[in-house]
Design an enzyme around this catalytic site. Structure first.
Site, PDB file in Angstrom:
ATOM      1  N   HIS A 156       0.838  -1.189   0.000  1.00 25.15           N
ATOM      2  CA  HIS A 156       0.000   0.000   0.000  1.00 25.15           C
ATOM      3  C   HIS A 156       0.883   1.252   0.000  1.00 25.15           C
ATOM      4  CE1 HIS A 156       0.649  -0.761   4.376  1.00 25.15           C
ATOM      5  NE2 HIS A 156       0.953   0.527   4.313  1.00 25.15           N
TER       6      HIS A 156
HETATM    7  C1  T46 Z   1       2.827   0.901   6.928  1.00 27.55           C
HETATM    8  C2  T46 Z   1       3.626  -0.321   7.186  1.00 27.55           C
HETATM    9  C3  T46 Z   1       5.089  -0.041   7.345  1.00 27.55           C
HETATM   10  C4  T46 Z   1      -4.610  -0.414  13.230  1.00 27.55           C
HETATM   11  O1  T46 Z   1      -5.729  -0.707  13.737  1.00 27.55           O
HETATM   12  N1  T46 Z   1      -3.909   0.645  13.716  1.00 27.55           N
HETATM   13  C5  T46 Z   1      -2.692   0.995  13.215  1.00 27.55           C
HETATM   14  O2  T46 Z   1      -2.080   1.968  13.688  1.00 27.55           O
HETATM   15  C6  T46 Z   1      -2.144   0.220  12.142  1.00 27.55           C
HETATM   16  C7  T46 Z   1      -0.797   0.587  11.548  1.00 27.55           C
HETATM   17  C8  T46 Z   1      -2.862  -0.849  11.667  1.00 27.55           C
HETATM   18  N2  T46 Z   1      -4.083  -1.152  12.215  1.00 27.55           N
HETATM   19  C9  T46 Z   1      -4.801  -2.324  11.699  1.00 27.55           C
HETATM   20  C10 T46 Z   1      -5.253  -2.253  10.254  1.00 27.55           C
HETATM   21  C11 T46 Z   1      -5.264  -3.703   9.823  1.00 27.55           C
HETATM   22  O3  T46 Z   1      -6.499  -4.292  10.153  1.00 27.55           O
HETATM   23  O4  T46 Z   1      -3.941  -3.447  11.777  1.00 27.55           O
HETATM   24  C12 T46 Z   1      -4.172  -4.338  10.701  1.00 27.55           C
HETATM   25  C13 T46 Z   1      -2.884  -4.624   9.944  1.00 27.55           C
HETATM   26  O5  T46 Z   1      -2.506  -3.434   9.236  1.00 27.55           O
HETATM   27  P1  T46 Z   1      -1.786  -3.490   7.808  1.00 27.55           P
HETATM   28  O6  T46 Z   1      -2.274  -4.662   7.043  1.00 27.55           O
HETATM   29  O7  T46 Z   1      -1.932  -2.156   7.171  1.00 27.55           O
HETATM   30  O8  T46 Z   1      -0.274  -3.751   8.237  1.00 27.55           O
HETATM   31  P2  T46 Z   1       1.048  -3.701   7.342  1.00 27.55           P
HETATM   32  O9  T46 Z   1       2.103  -4.365   8.134  1.00 27.55           O
HETATM   33  O10 T46 Z   1       0.788  -4.184   5.956  1.00 27.55           O
HETATM   34  O11 T46 Z   1       1.375  -2.116   7.206  1.00 27.55           O
HETATM   35  C14 T46 Z   1       1.770  -1.375   8.352  1.00 27.55           C
HETATM   36  C15 T46 Z   1       1.008  -0.037   8.408  1.00 27.55           C
HETATM   37  O12 T46 Z   1      -0.413  -0.287   8.342  1.00 27.55           O
HETATM   38  C16 T46 Z   1       1.384   0.888   7.292  1.00 27.55           C
HETATM   39  O13 T46 Z   1       0.942   2.197   7.588  1.00 27.55           O
HETATM   40  O14 T46 Z   1       3.306   1.824   6.307  1.00 27.55           O
HETATM   41  O15 T46 Z   1       3.170  -1.101   8.301  1.00 27.55           O
END
Ligand code: T46
Length: 139
Positions: A50
């Site tokens: 993303h």
């Molecule tokens: C990024 C990379 C480096 C939350 O509820 N609160 C939060 O602050 C974050 C970051 C995520 N979430 C929830 C949203 C999803 O349901 O946690 C779940 C996993 O998030 P995501 O799939 O976006 O995780 P990554 O590891 O793909 O990405 C993360 C960050 O979301 C993103 O901003 O830049 O780490």
């Protein structure tokens, strides 16, 4: 690469151990509203896929190592984070993927804003469309 840079922090210490201070707006180019960390990633897993529209973040691998792919419609590169005193700043409109997490690694992220799903672009064709417009105003 615009909106991406590595930042080296102080690494204060000796044989008794090390301490790395990071001060908002002094050591990094934004104020911090949120901190989160990613742990327990199994080998072979890939995360991210993303971009953010407005968010500024700093990624620090405080234990172990991880590779970060950063990409725009025009260029891409892979950065290895493996030092607790080195951060990767990622600004707006950069596609990112995190992979090759070493066993026991811990990736700490400092973010400029509270969590908002509206700031995410998770669809690559949509990212490409918005990114071309964003970068055309900044070249
Ligand atoms: C990024 C990379 C480096 C939350 O509820 N609160 C939060 O602050 C974050 C970051 C995520 N979430 C929830 C949203 C999803 O349901 O946690 C779940 C996993 O998030 P995501 O799939 O976006 O995780 P990554 O590891 O793909 O990405 C993360 C960050 O979301 C993103 O901003 O830049 O780490």
């Amino acid at each position: 690469m615009k909106n991406v840079k590595t930042i080296n922090f102080r690494n204060i210490g000796d044989e008794s151990g090390y301490l790395t201070p990071i001060e908002a707006e002094r050591d990094i180019p934004f104020g911090i509203k949120r901190v989160y960390y990613i742990t327990g990633v199994r080998s072979g897993e890939r995360r991210g896929f993303h971009s953010h529209r407005d968010l500024h973040q700093l990624l620090i691998c405080v234990s172990g190592s991880v590779k970060i792919l950063v990409k725009t419609p025009f260029e891409e590169k892979i950065i290895i984070l493996d030092k607790p005193y080195e951060g990767l700043y990622i600004g707006p409109m950069i596609w990112r993927e995190m992979f090759d997490f070493s066993e026991g690694s811990a990736l700490v992220v400092l973010a400029s804003e509270h969590y908002s799903e509206d700031d995410y672009i998770r669809d690559y064709p949509q990212y490409e469309k918005e990114a071309r417009e964003y970068w055309s105003k900044r070249s």
